[in-house]
Design an enzyme around this catalytic site. Structure first.
Site, PDB file in Angstrom:
ATOM      1  N   LYS A 225       0.938  -1.206   0.093  1.00 21.84           N
ATOM      2  CA  LYS A 225      -0.015  -0.033  -0.175  1.00 21.84           C
ATOM      3  C   LYS A 225       0.873   0.950   0.001  1.00 21.84           C
ATOM      4  CE  LYS A 225      -3.274   2.599   3.230  1.00 21.84           C
ATOM      5  NZ  LYS A 225      -4.096   2.715   4.328  1.00 21.84           N
ATOM      6  N   LYS A 237     -10.119  12.649   8.319  1.00 20.69           N
ATOM      7  CA  LYS A 237      -9.983  12.166   9.908  1.00 20.69           C
ATOM      8  C   LYS A 237     -10.357  12.968  10.829  1.00 20.69           C
ATOM      9  CE  LYS A 237      -6.403   8.713   8.429  1.00 20.69           C
ATOM     10  NZ  LYS A 237      -7.060   7.652   8.729  1.00 20.69           N
ATOM     11  N   ARG A 312      -7.426  -0.247   0.813  1.00 17.18           N
ATOM     12  CA  ARG A 312      -8.163  -1.718   0.280  1.00 17.18           C
ATOM     13  C   ARG A 312      -8.544  -1.281  -1.142  1.00 17.18           C
ATOM     14  NH1 ARG A 312     -12.774  -1.903   4.766  1.00 17.18           N
ATOM     15  NH2 ARG A 312     -10.911  -0.944   6.032  1.00 17.18           N
TER      16      ARG A 312
HETATM   17  N1  BES Z   1      -4.331   4.389   7.167  1.00 14.20           N
HETATM   18  C1  BES Z   1      -5.464   4.312   7.988  1.00 14.20           C
HETATM   19  C2  BES Z   1      -5.134   2.915   8.868  1.00 14.20           C
HETATM   20  C3  BES Z   1      -4.251   3.380   9.910  1.00 14.20           C
HETATM   21  C4  BES Z   1      -4.605   3.996  11.400  1.00 14.20           C
HETATM   22  C5  BES Z   1      -2.939   3.175   9.671  1.00 14.20           C
HETATM   23  C6  BES Z   1      -3.943   4.177  12.136  1.00 14.20           C
HETATM   24  C7  BES Z   1      -1.861   3.381  10.954  1.00 14.20           C
HETATM   25  C8  BES Z   1      -2.513   3.958  12.333  1.00 14.20           C
HETATM   26  C9  BES Z   1      -6.611   3.621   7.043  1.00 14.20           C
HETATM   27  O1  BES Z   1      -6.330   4.040   5.539  1.00 14.20           O
HETATM   28  C10 BES Z   1      -7.857   4.190   7.511  1.00 14.20           C
HETATM   29  O2  BES Z   1      -8.032   5.017   7.758  1.00 14.20           O
HETATM   30  N2  BES Z   1      -8.511   2.962   7.986  1.00 14.20           N
HETATM   31  C11 BES Z   1      -9.906   3.304   8.494  1.00 14.20           C
HETATM   32  C12 BES Z   1     -10.669   2.083   8.045  1.00 14.20           C
HETATM   33  C13 BES Z   1     -12.113   2.553   8.344  1.00 14.20           C
HETATM   34  C14 BES Z   1     -12.782   3.815   7.806  1.00 14.20           C
HETATM   35  C15 BES Z   1     -13.214   1.404   7.899  1.00 14.20           C
HETATM   36  C16 BES Z   1      -9.744   2.651  10.105  1.00 14.20           C
HETATM   37  O3  BES Z   1      -9.073   1.743  10.356  1.00 14.20           O
HETATM   38  O4  BES Z   1     -10.324   3.482  10.988  1.00 14.20           O
HETATM   39 ZN    ZN Z   2      -4.733   4.654   4.948  1.00 11.83          ZN
HETATM   40 ZN    ZN Z   3      -7.447   5.950   5.665  1.00 17.13          ZN
END
Ligand code: BES
Ligand code: ZN
Ligand code: ZN
Length: 457
Positions: A225, A237, A312
């Site tokens: 990724k 975020k 994803r």
């Molecule tokens: N890059 C983030 C995941 C992440 C979170 C990596 C904290 C490192 C530290 C990913 O793209 C993300 O934002 N995932 C979301 C998915 C959700 C919206 C289904 C998550 O895990 O909150």
């Molecule tokens: Zn991410």
């Molecule tokens: Zn994300």
């Protein structure tokens, strides 16, 4: 040099004279677990561990290497020579040396003053077989760490592709960079949808190491990724803090690029392909809206209900792109979910597998050996039901729980070969110093994959 004794009672400070060295040799001949170390100023002995648990023991040796590195930096000593007359415990000397070398990393590119002095000149006994291998592998880990530590102000998706291609020249693997036009003509809708809100174009890198004497007929494909910055997109975020570390959202790409560097640098006899889809994820004017339906590279449709679940989307396109290679095994690496961080923290990697027990065991064994420990999560069918969409083939988020698994189930939809998924969100970026893993980008996955591929049967 009392600090050595207070930091680690195992490390003794010795004067460097012939008598000392003679005594040491005698001790070692008598089977003592000691390791003499000579710096440009003085000599030390380090007692290696005598634990039964091999994994713990090797890690203790690495930790001692790290402690020596700290002590030497505090004394502003920059050259160090390590020697020993061991029979049968080369692995522990190797682990110690590994900890010592890996601890010498700092990301100083943007420091104009106060650069910390670090041990960076190592000399290992020439008869040790592992010296060259350690040097190449450490370089590959440092390369991965550099990529993760580079802020987005430098590391755009195109720059990531260029940096990796340059490393290809240095380490000996080949690379091809697909630009936005090519990505459009390949209909990589997942990657393009994440890129839609950005002013910078995406990139897709294809890396290859194909030695003449490759043991495998069908390639092993590694997918990483490469989200060079994740704001969440329109599903922004929630707090500024949760965005602070998001330059590290290309940790999977760094792992794949670092692994390619390690295997090419050490000339492993395996045919390996690396795929890196890359973009930033931003809420620009053309950004994908929650509820948009995306046509993916493999032809399926995805309803995007949260633009922060972007990893994803880009991995899905790379996973379907991988089918053309008729791969023996595909392994993807991604800082994919907060759920993985909450489940195992910074000290382990969650993985899911549709590659069979044998491979799982081999990978887990490598994980214990290099101390990048793995925890298996299931890919049970019913977890996939959370991804059912009213309007498209599937949606890009599951329910409020089991987020790491539903992310894995989403990816699985795009595979038709033996496949493993590694969620490295926890250990990819370390907010506090963790021994020889350092602070910031850890390069997690590079040593794991190198060890796995080296022992691959
Ligand atoms: N890059 C983030 C995941 C992440 C979170 C990596 C904290 C490192 C530290 C990913 O793209 C993300 O934002 N995932 C979301 C998915 C959700 C919206 C289904 C998550 O895990 O909150
Ligand atoms: Zn991410
Ligand atoms: Zn994300």
């Amino acid at each position: 040099m009392a600090y050595l004794l207070t930091e680690a009672s195992q490390i003794k400070d010795l004067p460097l004279d012939k008598q000392t060295i003679r005594t040491l040799s005698e001790e070692m001949d008598a089977g003592q677990e000691v390791l003499p170390i000579v710096t440009d100023e003085r000599a030390f002995v380090v007692k290696l561990c005598i634990q039964d648990d091999r994994s713990k023991c090797l890690e203790e040796c690495r930790r001692k290497g790290y402690m020596l590195s700290r002590a030497l930096s505090a004394a502003k000593i920059q050259k160090v020579a390590v020697d020993a007359l061991f029979k049968g415990n080369e692995d522990r000397v190797e682990a110690f040396s590994e900890g010592l070398v890996l601890a010498s990393y700092r990301f100083t590119r943007y420091k104009t003053t106060n650069k910390e002095s670090l041990v960076n000149d190592f000399k290992f006994a020439e008869r040790w077989k592992f010296t060259k291998e350690l040097e190449q592998t450490a370089k590959a880990v440092f390369f991965a760490r550099d990529l993760v530590n580079e802020p987005h102000s430098f590391l755009t998706a195109v720059q990531l592709a260029k940096s990796v291609a340059k490393a290809g020249k240095d380490f000996g693997f080949s690379s091809e960079i697909l630009d936005k036009k090519k990505i459009e003509s390949l209909k990589m809708g997942g990657l393009l949808s994440v890129n839609a809100g950005s002013i910078d174009p995406p990139s897709f890198s294809i890396l290859e190491w194909k030695p003449k004497k490759a043991k495998n007929k069908k390639p092993i494909v590694l997918v990483g990724k490469g989200v060079v910055f994740d704001t969440g997109g329109l599903s922004l975020k929630p707090t500024p803090n949760s965005m602070d570390l998001m330059k590290s959202d290309m940790g999977g790409a760094a792992c794949v690029a670092g692994t390619m560097a390690a295997i090419a640098g050490n000339e492993l006899p395996l045919h390996v392909i690396g795929l890196i889809p890359a973009t930033d994820n931003r809420p620009g004017q053309r950004a994908t809206c929650p509820s948009d339906v995306i046509h993916m590279h493999d032809g399926s449709t995805v309803e995007v209900l949260n633009t922060d679940a972007e990893g994803r989307m880009i991995l899905a396109d790379a996973l379907s792109f991988a089918k053309q290679y008729k791969p023996e095994l595909v392994m993807d690496f991604a800082t994919l979910t907060g759920a993985a961080v909450r489940a195992v923290g910074q000290r382990a990697v969650c993985y899911m597998s549709a590659a069979g027990k044998d491979i799982n065991e081999q990978v887990e064994e490598s994980g214990m050996e290099v101390f990048e420990r793995l925890v298996e999560f299931p890919l049970w069918e019913d977890y996939g039901e959370q991804l059912k969409s009213e309007v498209a083939d599937l949606k890009n988020i599951g329910g409020p729980t089991a987020g790491a698994i539903t992310a894995g189930k989403f990816l699985q939809h795009f595979t038709d070969y033996p496949w493993m998924h590694f969620d490295i969100a926890g250990p990819a970026f370390l907010t506090t110093e963790d021994g020889y893993r350092g602070r910031g980008g850890s390069g997690v996955g590079v040593r794991l994959m190198y060890n796995f591929l080296k022992n691959y049967k």
